[in-house]
Design an enzyme around this catalytic site. Structure first.
Site, PDB file in Angstrom:
ATOM      1  N   ARG A 163      -4.265  -9.957   4.403  1.00 60.90           N
ATOM      2  CA  ARG A 163      -4.674 -10.052   2.984  1.00 60.90           C
ATOM      3  C   ARG A 163      -3.285  -9.646   2.047  1.00 60.90           C
ATOM      4  O   ARG A 163      -2.900  -8.190   2.210  1.00 60.90           O
ATOM      5  CB  ARG A 163      -5.784  -9.152   2.731  1.00 60.90           C
ATOM      6  CG  ARG A 163      -6.294  -8.898   1.197  1.00 60.90           C
ATOM      7  CD  ARG A 163      -7.442  -8.193   1.121  1.00 60.90           C
ATOM      8  NE  ARG A 163      -7.775  -8.340  -0.221  1.00 60.90           N
ATOM      9  CZ  ARG A 163      -7.317  -7.051  -1.213  1.00 60.90           C
ATOM     10  NH1 ARG A 163      -6.349  -6.342  -0.899  1.00 60.90           N
ATOM     11  NH2 ARG A 163      -7.886  -7.075  -2.463  1.00 60.90           N
ATOM     12  N   LYS A 223       0.897  -1.295   0.018  1.00 64.94           N
ATOM     13  CA  LYS A 223       0.005   0.009  -0.092  1.00 64.94           C
ATOM     14  C   LYS A 223       0.862   1.302  -0.037  1.00 64.94           C
ATOM     15  O   LYS A 223       2.033   1.193   0.295  1.00 64.94           O
ATOM     16  CB  LYS A 223      -0.965  -0.108   1.227  1.00 64.94           C
ATOM     17  CG  LYS A 223      -1.988  -0.976   1.024  1.00 64.94           C
ATOM     18  CD  LYS A 223      -3.432  -0.673   1.698  1.00 64.94           C
ATOM     19  CE  LYS A 223      -4.422  -1.804   1.050  1.00 64.94           C
ATOM     20  NZ  LYS A 223      -5.532  -1.786   2.129  1.00 64.94           N
TER      21      LYS A 223
HETATM   22  C1  7PM Z   1      -6.231   0.612  -5.353  1.00 67.79           C
HETATM   23  C2  7PM Z   1      -6.865   0.913  -4.131  1.00 67.79           C
HETATM   24  C3  7PM Z   1      -6.122  -0.722  -5.519  1.00 67.79           C
HETATM   25  C4  7PM Z   1      -6.968   0.064  -3.088  1.00 67.79           C
HETATM   26  C5  7PM Z   1      -6.175  -1.655  -4.415  1.00 67.79           C
HETATM   27  C6  7PM Z   1      -6.470  -1.259  -3.454  1.00 67.79           C
HETATM   28  C7  7PM Z   1      -8.189  -4.187   1.165  1.00 67.79           C
HETATM   29  C8  7PM Z   1      -9.383  -4.903   0.655  1.00 67.79           C
HETATM   30  C9  7PM Z   1      -8.312  -3.896  -0.894  1.00 67.79           C
HETATM   31  C10 7PM Z   1      -8.162  -4.156   2.636  1.00 67.79           C
HETATM   32  C11 7PM Z   1     -10.058  -5.846   2.908  1.00 67.79           C
HETATM   33  C12 7PM Z   1      -5.465  -2.951  -2.251  1.00 67.79           C
HETATM   34  C13 7PM Z   1      -6.656  -2.260  -2.272  1.00 67.79           C
HETATM   35  N1  7PM Z   1      -7.755  -3.496   0.189  1.00 67.79           N
HETATM   36  N2  7PM Z   1     -10.264  -5.537   1.452  1.00 67.79           N
HETATM   37  N3  7PM Z   1      -9.492  -4.694  -0.587  1.00 67.79           N
HETATM   38  N4  7PM Z   1      -9.151  -5.001   3.544  1.00 67.79           N
HETATM   39  N5  7PM Z   1     -10.926  -6.503   3.670  1.00 67.79           N
HETATM   40  O1  7PM Z   1      -4.308  -2.296  -1.785  1.00 67.79           O
HETATM   41  O2  7PM Z   1      -7.204  -3.680   3.447  1.00 67.79           O
HETATM   42  O3  7PM Z   1      -5.288  -4.277  -2.261  1.00 67.79           O
HETATM   43  S1  7PM Z   1      -8.048  -3.270  -2.541  1.00 67.79           S
END
Ligand code: 7PM
Length: 276
Positions: A255, A221
């Site tokens: 995750r 992230k």
């Molecule tokens: C853009 C923004 C691309 C955010 C991808 C993301 C989480 C999730 C995601 C989390 C749960 C990423 C995120 N993040 N589900 N889905 N918890 N429960 O970096 O932190 O994967 S998508």
């Protein structure tokens, strides 16, 4: 603390790894490489053999500015993959969606966990989650994915996140979701500044007092990039450090993109915890 994920029991007093499986054409760090059913299955097989207990299947990009996906498009992306994994692999399928129709269909096909980054805020979602009868991850988000990173503000980020999660849990329970089936997630990066994210990470224990298992997503992230200056594909060491902190503070599910490496990190924390 045992939970039943559509027939698979997992002890969440230990930490498990959830591998991310994006089935979107614009997935930010898979570059859309794993789009067809076969390549998704290949990737899922690898993650399971690397030690993933969960595979998080997502067909709608939560990336800020990503185009909305129609229900049919999301079903077309996700269903064949859910079905194939359920048939072949020994892992809990987590369905990463905010769409109640997709939740219902995926549950029918064998998904064992609903992972909704919108915390069941879509019309009908709490009822569908209850009817599916499988555990649900309720994640904190401020705003909508499209706009959430534009100047996020809190009175007190820890208290505001807790209050939101408590409120969404109440809604879920009122609709019939069993309290034992609720997993919580502070939602790193979802409507939070870098400081907000680190304040939450520093105080993860405080979310634990709500009494539910925690699912944590920190892998690659931007809060890690903000500190290290590294590009998204160079964030593995930072991701492992963040994962280690999360496990030490009691996370039950991590995750991640990099399953094998994270499983190693988790195993070291466990060895140190179990040593006398
Ligand atoms: C853009 C923004 C691309 C955010 C991808 C993301 C989480 C999730 C995601 C989390 C749960 C990423 C995120 N993040 N589900 N889905 N918890 N429960 O970096 O932190 O994967 S998508």
């Amino acid at each position: 603390m045992k939970l039943n994920f559509a027939g698979r029991e997992l002890d969440l007093s230990r930490c498990h790894v959830m591998g991310i499986l994006n089935v979107t054409p614009d997935s930010f760090s898979d570059g859309g490489l794993f789009n067809s059913r076969e390549s998704a299955l290949l990737r899922a097989r690898q993650m399971v053999s690397d030690g993933a207990s969960f595979i998080d299947v997502g067909g709608e990009s939560t990336r800020p500015g990503a185009a909305a996906v129609s229900t049919q498009e999301e079903l077309d992306r996700v269903c064949p993959v859910v079905e194939a994994i359920a048939r072949e692999l020994d892992a809990v399928i987590s369905i990463d969606t905010s769409n109640p129709k997709v939740m219902a269909e995926a549950a029918k096909l064998g998904a064992g966990l609903i992972n909704d980054v919108r915390a069941l805020q879509r019309e009908g979602a709490p009822e569908v989650a209850a009817k599916a009868g499988i555990p649900v991850c309720i994640m904190h988000i401020q705003g909508e994915p499209e706009t959430m990173q534009k100047d996020p503000r809190y009175r007190n980020v820890r208290r505001d996140v807790s209050a939101f999660l408590v409120e969404r849990m109440r809604v879920a329970e009122r609709a019939g979701v069993r309290p034992e089936d609720i997993i919580l997630d502070p939602g790193f990066g979802f409507g939070k500044s870098v400081d907000h994210n680190y304040q939450l990470l520093a105080s993860l224990e405080q979310l634990h007092i709500l009494g539910h298992p925690l699912l944590i997503g920190l892998s690659r992230k931007s809060m890690l990039g903000a500190v290290t200056g590294r590009d998204v594909n160079e964030r593995l060491p930072a991701s492992l450090a963040a994962a280690t902190i999360a496990v030490m503070k009691g996370a039950s599910i991590l995750r991640v993109h990099d399953v094998r490496e994270t499983v190693d990190a988790v195993s070291i924390v466990r060895a140190a915890k179990e040593a006398v």
